[in-house]
Write a protein that holds these residues in place. Structure first.
Motif, mmCIF file in Angstrom:
data_model
loop_
_atom_site.group_PDB
_atom_site.id
_atom_site.type_symbol
_atom_site.label_atom_id
_atom_site.label_comp_id
_atom_site.label_asym_id
_atom_site.label_seq_id
_atom_site.Cartn_x
_atom_site.Cartn_y
_atom_site.Cartn_z
ATOM 1 N N PRO A 156 -7.263 32.703 -4.987
ATOM 2 C CA PRO A 156 -8.305 31.793 -4.506
ATOM 3 C C PRO A 156 -8.061 30.391 -5.057
ATOM 4 C CG PRO A 156 -9.175 33.280 -6.184
ATOM 5 C CD PRO A 156 -7.795 33.744 -5.872
ATOM 6 N N GLU A 157 -8.641 29.392 -4.401
ATOM 7 C CA GLU A 157 -8.395 28.005 -4.809
ATOM 8 C C GLU A 157 -8.811 27.769 -6.263
ATOM 9 O OE1 GLU A 157 -9.036 23.430 -3.222
ATOM 10 O OE2 GLU A 157 -10.150 25.073 -2.296
ATOM 11 N N LYS A 158 -9.872 28.426 -6.705
ATOM 12 C CA LYS A 158 -10.323 28.262 -8.090
ATOM 13 C C LYS A 158 -9.226 28.651 -9.076
ATOM 14 C CE LYS A 158 -13.964 29.761 -11.294
ATOM 15 N NZ LYS A 158 -15.176 30.632 -11.443
ATOM 16 N N THR A 159 -8.542 29.763 -8.800
ATOM 17 C CA THR A 159 -7.460 30.210 -9.680
ATOM 18 C C THR A 159 -6.263 29.283 -9.565
ATOM 19 O OG1 THR A 159 -8.228 32.496 -9.441
ATOM 20 C CG2 THR A 159 -5.990 32.175 -10.269
ATOM 21 N N LEU A 160 -5.965 28.840 -8.345
ATOM 22 C CA LEU A 160 -4.861 27.900 -8.135
ATOM 23 C C LEU A 160 -5.070 26.631 -8.948
ATOM 24 C CD1 LEU A 160 -2.379 26.887 -6.410
ATOM 25 C CD2 LEU A 160 -4.081 25.992 -4.808
ATOM 26 N N LYS A 161 -6.280 26.075 -8.873
ATOM 27 C CA LYS A 161 -6.553 24.830 -9.594
ATOM 28 C C LYS A 161 -6.582 25.059 -11.107
ATOM 29 C CE LYS A 161 -6.925 22.264 -5.886
ATOM 30 N NZ LYS A 161 -8.126 21.620 -5.390
ATOM 31 N N ALA A 162 -7.054 26.232 -11.531
ATOM 32 C CA ALA A 162 -7.055 26.544 -12.966
ATOM 33 C C ALA A 162 -5.630 26.610 -13.488
ATOM 34 C CB ALA A 162 -7.775 27.866 -13.218
ATOM 35 N N PHE A 163 -4.740 27.248 -12.724
ATOM 36 C CA PHE A 163 -3.349 27.338 -13.182
ATOM 37 C C PHE A 163 -2.705 25.961 -13.207
ATOM 38 C CE2 PHE A 163 1.109 28.197 -13.317
ATOM 39 C CZ PHE A 163 1.191 29.298 -14.153
ATOM 40 N N ALA A 164 -3.010 25.151 -12.196
ATOM 41 C CA ALA A 164 -2.468 23.795 -12.170
ATOM 42 C C ALA A 164 -2.920 22.992 -13.375
ATOM 43 C CB ALA A 164 -2.901 23.091 -10.885
ATOM 44 N N ASP A 165 -4.118 23.284 -13.868
ATOM 45 C CA ASP A 165 -4.684 22.543 -14.994
ATOM 46 C C ASP A 165 -4.146 23.013 -16.339
ATOM 47 O OD1 ASP A 165 -6.772 20.698 -16.161
ATOM 48 O OD2 ASP A 165 -7.405 22.607 -17.051
ATOM 49 N N HIS A 166 -4.063 24.338 -16.532
ATOM 50 C CA HIS A 166 -3.701 24.821 -17.871
ATOM 51 C C HIS A 166 -2.893 26.117 -17.881
ATOM 52 C CE1 HIS A 166 -7.772 26.356 -16.831
ATOM 53 N NE2 HIS A 166 -7.251 27.504 -17.239
ATOM 54 N N GLY A 167 -2.368 26.506 -16.715
ATOM 55 C CA GLY A 167 -1.580 27.740 -16.662
ATOM 56 C C GLY A 167 -0.247 27.605 -17.373
ATOM 57 N N GLU A 168 0.306 28.751 -17.763
ATOM 58 C CA GLU A 168 1.595 28.755 -18.464
ATOM 59 C C GLU A 168 2.568 29.682 -17.765
ATOM 60 O OE1 GLU A 168 1.165 28.300 -23.116
ATOM 61 O OE2 GLU A 168 -0.159 29.897 -22.422
ATOM 62 N N VAL A 169 3.804 29.224 -17.656
ATOM 63 C CA VAL A 169 4.887 30.075 -17.178
ATOM 64 C C VAL A 169 5.736 30.423 -18.393
ATOM 65 C CG1 VAL A 169 6.904 30.239 -15.682
ATOM 66 C CG2 VAL A 169 4.872 29.021 -14.897
ATOM 67 N N LEU A 170 5.640 31.676 -18.802
ATOM 68 C CA LEU A 170 6.308 32.127 -20.038
ATOM 69 C C LEU A 170 7.555 32.951 -19.747
ATOM 70 C CD1 LEU A 170 3.050 33.231 -21.918
ATOM 71 C CD2 LEU A 170 4.252 31.031 -22.069
ATOM 72 N N GLY A 171 8.111 32.749 -18.544
ATOM 73 C CA GLY A 171 9.279 33.517 -18.148
ATOM 74 C C GLY A 171 8.873 34.803 -17.448
ATOM 75 N N ASP A 172 9.855 35.653 -17.206
ATOM 76 C CA ASP A 172 9.629 36.934 -16.535
ATOM 77 C C ASP A 172 8.780 37.826 -17.436
ATOM 78 O OD1 ASP A 172 9.792 39.482 -15.413
ATOM 79 O OD2 ASP A 172 11.917 39.316 -14.923
ATOM 80 N N ARG A 173 7.570 38.162 -16.956
ATOM 81 C CA ARG A 173 6.650 38.975 -17.755
ATOM 82 C C ARG A 173 6.555 40.407 -17.230
ATOM 83 N NH1 ARG A 173 5.353 37.342 -22.465
ATOM 84 N NH2 ARG A 173 3.193 38.081 -22.329
ATOM 85 N N VAL A 174 7.457 40.769 -16.318
ATOM 86 C CA VAL A 174 7.319 42.053 -15.633
ATOM 87 C C VAL A 174 8.533 42.961 -15.794
ATOM 88 C CG1 VAL A 174 6.909 43.142 -13.383
ATOM 89 C CG2 VAL A 174 5.759 40.977 -13.941
#
Length: 370
Positions: free
Chosen positions: A297-315
């Motif tokens: 959802p847009e709320k999650t998209l904007k939250a990630f754009a604001d403070h999300g982290e990409v910590l590499g492959d987590r899977v």
């Protein structure tokens, strides 16, 4: 890190960012084009709940409603025309993305009537009808992964229809979905379809798993049980990815790949966090892995754009850790099979209810326009 850099990092990690929302308002105002241009959105998913919400707000649909009322359209026909119009227009907006990614992204999903979830024949018929009605190569027809939906998936694919398989909760059912995909491609090839033109994603639902499991853990109430809250959904998705890697490394897949077929990418669905105690981007950050889709959802998209982290492959490579989570859940008394049965049943029921609400809204608007 700027807003765009966070989303750019997510995309660079191999995650296709799809928006879990569509409305006439987004299409009319240019909001969708903005999300494509500035927010790395490369696809859209819809469902009955999304359309019900869109129709209930604003006046964006008034003109079409008046035209439908003047023609004496039935509620069923009006719902079909309204949803097909939005999805067709969104497909046109994403056409450039579809072309630039070789048909992998730039996809827009439209769901069959959830009331048909337990009727194979009717699901196939409507999937083919929607494919023809939208008449865009970047459409995905959404078919639920119910027992009746599995053969419908194969038969739709066999006719060259690109499919978004929805409402997947368990690994067992996910394996059946992948089997249905391979069988569908084999039949499509036999029917003379070019396999490279067929695309599919498998929508594995995430946050709802934690919601259901956490509720059960809290009822158990022991320290060991409470410590497992918020762990089931991510573990489940990691097991799903391990199953995906296994199936799409097999000989059966290799034969299809030689004919130009594409893998059925895992799609992480329901990635908006429902428990406010959890980080609002955790179902994005913790499920970063190449060649997947995260529809948010847009709320999650904007939250990630604001403070999300990409910590590499987590899977990748974390299946054993994930299995340990489910072993622990069973030890404290969680009936995992019952969790998945409950989630599938409730998922279908929720979409059926939203579909009914959509119909009621359209009926009221048609009546008012007469």
């Amino acid at each position: 890190m700027s807003t765009n850099e966070r989303l750019a990092a997510l995309a660079a990690a191999g995650v296709s960012i799809w928006l879990d929302d569509l409305s006439r308002e987004r299409l009319r105002t240019g909001n969708l084009q903005e999300l494509i241009r500035d927010w790395y959105v490369v696809g859209v998913t819809t469902n009955p709940t999304i359309f019900a919400a869109a129709l209930a707000q604003g006046d964006a649909y008034d003109e079409q409603i008046r035209e439908l009322a003047a023609r004496g359209a039935s509620v069923e026909d009006a719902v079909r025309e309204i949803t097909v119009t939005d999805v067709r227009d969104a497909c046109d907006i994403f056409r450039e993305t579809w072309e630039s990614t070789g048909g992998i992204d730039g996809r827009v999903s439209l769901e069959v009537d959830p009331g048909l979830a337990h009727d194979t024949e009717a699901t196939v018929a409507q999937a083919l009808d929607l494919w023809k009605a939208v008449d865009r190569p970047n459409l995905l027809v959404k078919i639920p992964a119910t027992e009746a939906g599995i053969p419908a998936i194969t038969r739709a694919l066999a006719e060259g229809v690109s499919v978004n398989v929805t409402l997947i909760f368990s690994i067992e059912r996910y394996r059946a979905v992948m089997e249905a995909y391979l069988a569908g491609l084999e039949q499509a090839a036999a029917n003379g379809h070019r396999l490279g033109s067929i695309e599919s994603v498998a929508s594995f639902f995430v946050s709802r798993v934690d919601t259901e499991v956490d509720n059960r853990l809290e009822k158990i109430g022991t320290r060991e049980a409470l410590e497992l809250r918020g762990k089931a959904a991510i573990a489940n998705a990691r097991l799903a990815y391990a199953a995906y890697q296994e199936v799409f490394a097999g000989e059966r897949w290799a034969a299809l790949e030689q004919q130009g077929a594409r893998v059925q990418r895992p799609l992480w669905a329901s990635t908006g966090v429902k428990n406010p105690e959890y980080p609002d981007t955790m179902y994005v950050t913790e499920l970063v892995v190449a060649n997947t889709v995260n529809t948010m959802p847009e709320k999650t998209l904007k939250a990630f754009a604001d403070h999300g982290e990409v910590l590499g492959d987590r899977v990748t490579g974390r299946a054993a850790e994930a299995r340990a989570v489910f072993d622990a859940l069973e030890r404290v008394g969680i009936d995992v099979s019952d969790v998945f049965r409950t989630l599938e049943r409730e998922g279908v029921e929720k979409f059926e209810k939203s579909w009914q609400e959509l119909g009621e809204t359209v009926r009221a608007q048609l009546d008012a326009a007469e």
